[in-house]
Design an enzyme around this catalytic site. Structure first.
Site, short mmCIF file in Angstrom:
data_model
loop_
_atom_site.label_atom_id
_atom_site.label_comp_id
_atom_site.label_asym_id
_atom_site.label_seq_id
_atom_site.Cartn_x
_atom_site.Cartn_y
_atom_site.Cartn_z
N HIS A 64 -10.06 1.38 2.03
CA HIS A 64 -9.60 2.72 2.41
C HIS A 64 -10.78 3.66 2.67
O HIS A 64 -10.68 4.58 3.49
CB HIS A 64 -8.73 3.33 1.31
CG HIS A 64 -7.32 2.81 1.28
ND1 HIS A 64 -6.44 2.97 2.33
CD2 HIS A 64 -6.63 2.14 0.33
CE1 HIS A 64 -5.28 2.43 2.03
NE2 HIS A 64 -5.36 1.91 0.81
N CYS A 113 0.85 -1.19 0.00
CA CYS A 113 0.00 0.00 0.00
C CYS A 113 0.88 1.24 0.00
O CYS A 113 1.86 1.30 0.75
CB CYS A 113 -0.89 -0.02 1.25
SG CYS A 113 -2.01 1.39 1.35
N HIS A 143 -9.10 -4.10 -1.46
CA HIS A 143 -8.06 -3.31 -0.79
C HIS A 143 -8.35 -1.81 -0.95
O HIS A 143 -8.34 -1.06 0.04
CB HIS A 143 -6.68 -3.66 -1.38
CG HIS A 143 -5.56 -2.81 -0.88
ND1 HIS A 143 -4.46 -3.31 -0.24
CD2 HIS A 143 -5.36 -1.46 -0.92
CE1 HIS A 143 -3.65 -2.32 0.10
NE2 HIS A 143 -4.16 -1.18 -0.31
N GLU A 144 -8.62 -1.38 -2.18
CA GLU A 144 -8.84 0.06 -2.41
C GLU A 144 -10.09 0.56 -1.68
O GLU A 144 -10.07 1.63 -1.08
CB GLU A 144 -8.97 0.35 -3.91
CG GLU A 144 -7.68 0.15 -4.71
CD GLU A 144 -6.48 0.85 -4.10
OE1 GLU A 144 -6.62 1.93 -3.50
OE2 GLU A 144 -5.38 0.28 -4.20
NI NI Z 1 -3.71 0.92 -0.08
#
Ligand code: NI
Length: 176
Positions: free
Chosen positions: A149, A103, A145-146
């Site tokens: 956030h 990341c 994953h994105e």
């Molecule tokens: Ni990330």
């Protein structure tokens, strides 16, 4: 256009739940400028995705772009640059597989995370259109994953075996 600074783990914005964008906001100059800057930032830092909170803007927007071909994750399908606004993930098959994730907000580290490998994403485009895509394998991992956030989550929160958190260089040197 400008490259924006990517904030790192420890910055409180990365732990915040981001807010959704309204139709009017999606059409605004501010969001258009932000997206231009995020694309330039993603290209400057290198990576497959960038979420708005990573440039300290707590809204539900992310850009993802994957160059197809061979990679450390195996052969990848190409995913042309796309802007994902107010995305919702639906898990279509709960079966998981693991990848070593990195990341831009946690530089220098990689960690092994297992996630479902078949998902559907419903989202709004920058042109205010509703779209839906299905993703499998590594792409399903990237999107989860994105979009984590946007909920104030980092991949490290999802590592189940902390022995599988490594510096990049050591992972490359000693392997998994
Ligand atoms: Ni990330």
């Amino acid at each position: 256009m400008a490259v924006r600074r990517i904030i790192r783990m420890g910055h409180p914005t990365l732990r915040q739940v981001s807010r959704s964008l309204t139709t009017q906001e999606i059409a605004s100059d501010e969001v258009a400028d932000l997206v231009e800057d995020m694309i330039e930032t993603l290209h400057d830092y290198g990576g497959v995705g960038l979420a708005a909170p990573q440039v300290n803007v707590p809204i539900r927007l992310a850009v993802i772009e994957i160059d197809g071909g061979p990679s450390r994750y195996g052969e990848l399908p190409q995913m042309p640059l796309e802007v994902f606004i107010n995305p919702l993930i639906h898990v279509l098959d709960p079966q998981t597989a693991g990848f070593w994730e990195g990341c831009l907000s946690v530089p220098g580290l990689r960690g092994y995370v297992e996630r479902p490998q078949h998902v559907r994403v419903d989202y709004t485009t920058l042109q205010n259109e509703s779209r839906s895509i299905e993703l499998n394998g590594f792409l399903a991992t990237v999107f989860q994953h994105e979009f984590d956030h946007l909920d104030g989550k980092l991949y490290i929160d999802r590592i189940t075996d902390m022995a599988k958190l490594s510096f990049d260089a050591e992972l490359a040197r000693f392997g998994e």
